[in-house]
Design a protein around this motif. Sequence first.
Motif, short mmCIF file in Angstrom:
data_model
loop_
_atom_site.label_atom_id
_atom_site.label_comp_id
_atom_site.label_asym_id
_atom_site.label_seq_id
_atom_site.Cartn_x
_atom_site.Cartn_y
_atom_site.Cartn_z
N ALA A 155 0.82 -1.22 0.00
CA ALA A 155 0.00 0.00 0.00
C ALA A 155 0.85 1.27 0.00
O ALA A 155 0.32 2.37 -0.12
CB ALA A 155 -0.92 0.00 1.22
N THR A 156 2.17 1.12 0.12
CA THR A 156 3.07 2.26 0.12
C THR A 156 3.94 2.24 -1.13
O THR A 156 3.83 1.34 -1.95
CB THR A 156 3.98 2.21 1.36
OG1 THR A 156 4.97 1.18 1.21
CG2 THR A 156 3.17 1.94 2.62
N ASP A 157 4.83 3.22 -1.24
CA ASP A 157 5.81 3.23 -2.33
C ASP A 157 7.21 2.95 -1.79
O ASP A 157 8.20 3.25 -2.46
CB ASP A 157 5.79 4.57 -3.06
CG ASP A 157 5.10 4.47 -4.43
OD1 ASP A 157 4.82 3.32 -4.84
OD2 ASP A 157 4.86 5.50 -5.06
N VAL A 158 7.27 2.39 -0.61
CA VAL A 158 8.55 2.16 0.06
C VAL A 158 9.38 1.12 -0.69
O VAL A 158 8.86 0.09 -1.14
CB VAL A 158 8.30 1.69 1.51
CG1 VAL A 158 9.59 1.18 2.15
CG2 VAL A 158 7.73 2.83 2.34
N THR A 159 10.68 1.39 -0.83
CA THR A 159 11.60 0.43 -1.44
C THR A 159 11.69 -0.80 -0.55
O THR A 159 11.86 -0.69 0.66
CB THR A 159 12.99 1.04 -1.61
OG1 THR A 159 12.87 2.22 -2.41
CG2 THR A 159 13.93 0.07 -2.30
N THR A 160 11.59 -1.98 -1.15
CA THR A 160 11.51 -3.23 -0.39
C THR A 160 12.63 -4.18 -0.79
O THR A 160 12.94 -4.31 -1.98
CB THR A 160 10.14 -3.91 -0.65
OG1 THR A 160 9.09 -2.98 -0.38
CG2 THR A 160 9.99 -5.14 0.23
N LEU A 161 13.24 -4.82 0.19
CA LEU A 161 14.27 -5.82 -0.07
C LEU A 161 13.77 -7.18 0.38
O LEU A 161 13.45 -7.39 1.56
CB LEU A 161 15.57 -5.48 0.68
CG LEU A 161 16.72 -6.48 0.50
CD1 LEU A 161 17.17 -6.50 -0.97
CD2 LEU A 161 17.89 -6.12 1.40
N LEU A 162 13.66 -8.11 -0.56
CA LEU A 162 13.23 -9.48 -0.28
C LEU A 162 14.47 -10.35 -0.09
O LEU A 162 15.34 -10.38 -0.96
CB LEU A 162 12.37 -10.02 -1.42
CG LEU A 162 11.13 -9.19 -1.77
CD1 LEU A 162 10.45 -9.74 -3.00
CD2 LEU A 162 10.16 -9.16 -0.59
N ILE A 163 14.54 -11.04 1.03
CA ILE A 163 15.70 -11.86 1.37
C ILE A 163 15.25 -13.31 1.50
O ILE A 163 14.32 -13.61 2.26
CB ILE A 163 16.34 -11.39 2.69
CG1 ILE A 163 16.68 -9.90 2.61
CG2 ILE A 163 17.59 -12.20 3.01
CD1 ILE A 163 17.02 -9.28 3.96
N GLY A 164 15.88 -14.20 0.77
CA GLY A 164 15.50 -15.60 0.86
C GLY A 164 16.31 -16.46 -0.08
O GLY A 164 16.88 -15.97 -1.06
N GLU A 165 16.36 -17.74 0.20
CA GLU A 165 17.11 -18.67 -0.63
C GLU A 165 16.48 -18.76 -2.03
O GLU A 165 15.32 -18.40 -2.22
CB GLU A 165 17.12 -20.06 0.02
CG GLU A 165 17.77 -20.09 1.39
CD GLU A 165 17.62 -21.44 2.07
OE1 GLU A 165 17.11 -22.39 1.41
OE2 GLU A 165 18.00 -21.56 3.24
N SER A 166 17.26 -19.25 -2.99
CA SER A 166 16.73 -19.46 -4.33
C SER A 166 15.58 -20.45 -4.28
O SER A 166 15.66 -21.48 -3.60
CB SER A 166 17.83 -20.01 -5.25
OG SER A 166 18.83 -19.04 -5.46
N GLY A 167 14.51 -20.13 -4.98
CA GLY A 167 13.37 -21.03 -5.03
C GLY A 167 12.33 -20.79 -3.97
O GLY A 167 11.34 -21.52 -3.90
#
Length: 458
Positions: A155-167
């Motif tokens: 709902a925002t325009d905040v820059t987001t970093l997704l962290i997680g293993e491949s797959g």
Amino acid sequence: MPHLLVLDDDAAIREVLAEIAREHGFSVAQAATMKDAVIQLQRQQPDLVLTDVRLPGASGMEIFSRMPNSDAEVVVITGHGSMDNAVEALRLGATDYLVKPVCMDRLTEILNRVAADRGAAIDNMPFQEPGRFGKLLGISDSMEQLYTQLARVAATDVTTLLIGESGTGKELAAHAIHELSNRSNKPFIAVNCGAISPNLIESELFGHERGSFTGADRQHKGYFERADSGTLFLDEVTEMPLDLQVKLLRVLETGRFMRVGTHREAACDIRIVAATNRNPEQAIQEGKLREDLYYRLSVFPIELPPLRERGTDILFLADRFLAALNDKYGEEKAFSEPARQAICEYAWPGNVRELKNYVRRAYIMAEEGILGADALQPQIAPDGAGQAARVTVPLGVTLAEADRRLIMATLERCGGVKKQTAAVLGISAKTLYNRLEEYTRAGYEVPSEDRKPQAAEN
């Protein structure tokens, strides 16, 4: 917006297929040769590939080896007298085939199916269905927490970093953020920073002017221009060269960029979602990620849980994938109890992508409607007993060390074959080679391909 790659040496056929696809809501890239196709794959991963079997100096079948870890559907186009090619393509992983002259009704069915499956329109994106959030699947507590985080940041325009293993579904999470945002009717473009040559990535991101370098025979719009007003997903952002990270930081701070070969700035209005399968803090320590860029990207960091920590989601997903195959082919196949047990016991280093590929393979191998433990890949049931190979990691070991042990054990089990190892782990070959180079520099011995597969021990 789903993306299509049309691979055919006949320009007229390419344009007709492209035009029909655009009418069905697809963005389209075209290629006349396999070399051109590889360039397009580096620029943007497709949701669907339409490829002719016969190409100048190559076979359309090569497309499967060019994108071994992709979730893209591949449909081959063959002549009446080449049905053996269609059978071979289906064996390699094609989801369908078209016979020349192409039946437009069949093509439309394929486009509609892929568009619906990939969520071409927000109205078709289920965010309220139990166990489903956009294209993410799961009923575990960790996934419910993930859904809540994604809904709030969307709902925002905040820059987001997704962290997680491949797959683990980072691109699917980025899709969900986009579809729930006020930019949902604008472009969503995904870029794998680790799959683009370091010499070309600046041009691919920001574009270039004609004559700006050898081979630049026309003006080229980069991803920032093409994604204007929409969402740009930067996957494997830690694989981006450090000098380009500086330029990316400036764009994030000012909203302006310059094409290669010009000093004129252009403005862009883009929502950035980035992702990495590395530990960001460790990537900073190793000099892979600038600290200032990390803080700019991780305004709202989100961690995606690995499949092995999602409990009942493992069988939930396996059953969903099997049900989809049964529905597609009109079958009623089922897992045997030993197979279900083996699925639960395996650590799934390649996460959801590996599980989905396993179900597809077991479905093909199933006899008399039963997906047995003997259909498991050797890495899952090495002795045919349905027992999962394990890598023991004591408490206190760093995430990077646990990652190294898993990669090295999988490489050993695959007999040193790096392509197979990358496929099992659910990561790109480039990412695997980068990790192995780091281990070699650190003094670790990397198994060579002349070794025989062994049981994973640690």
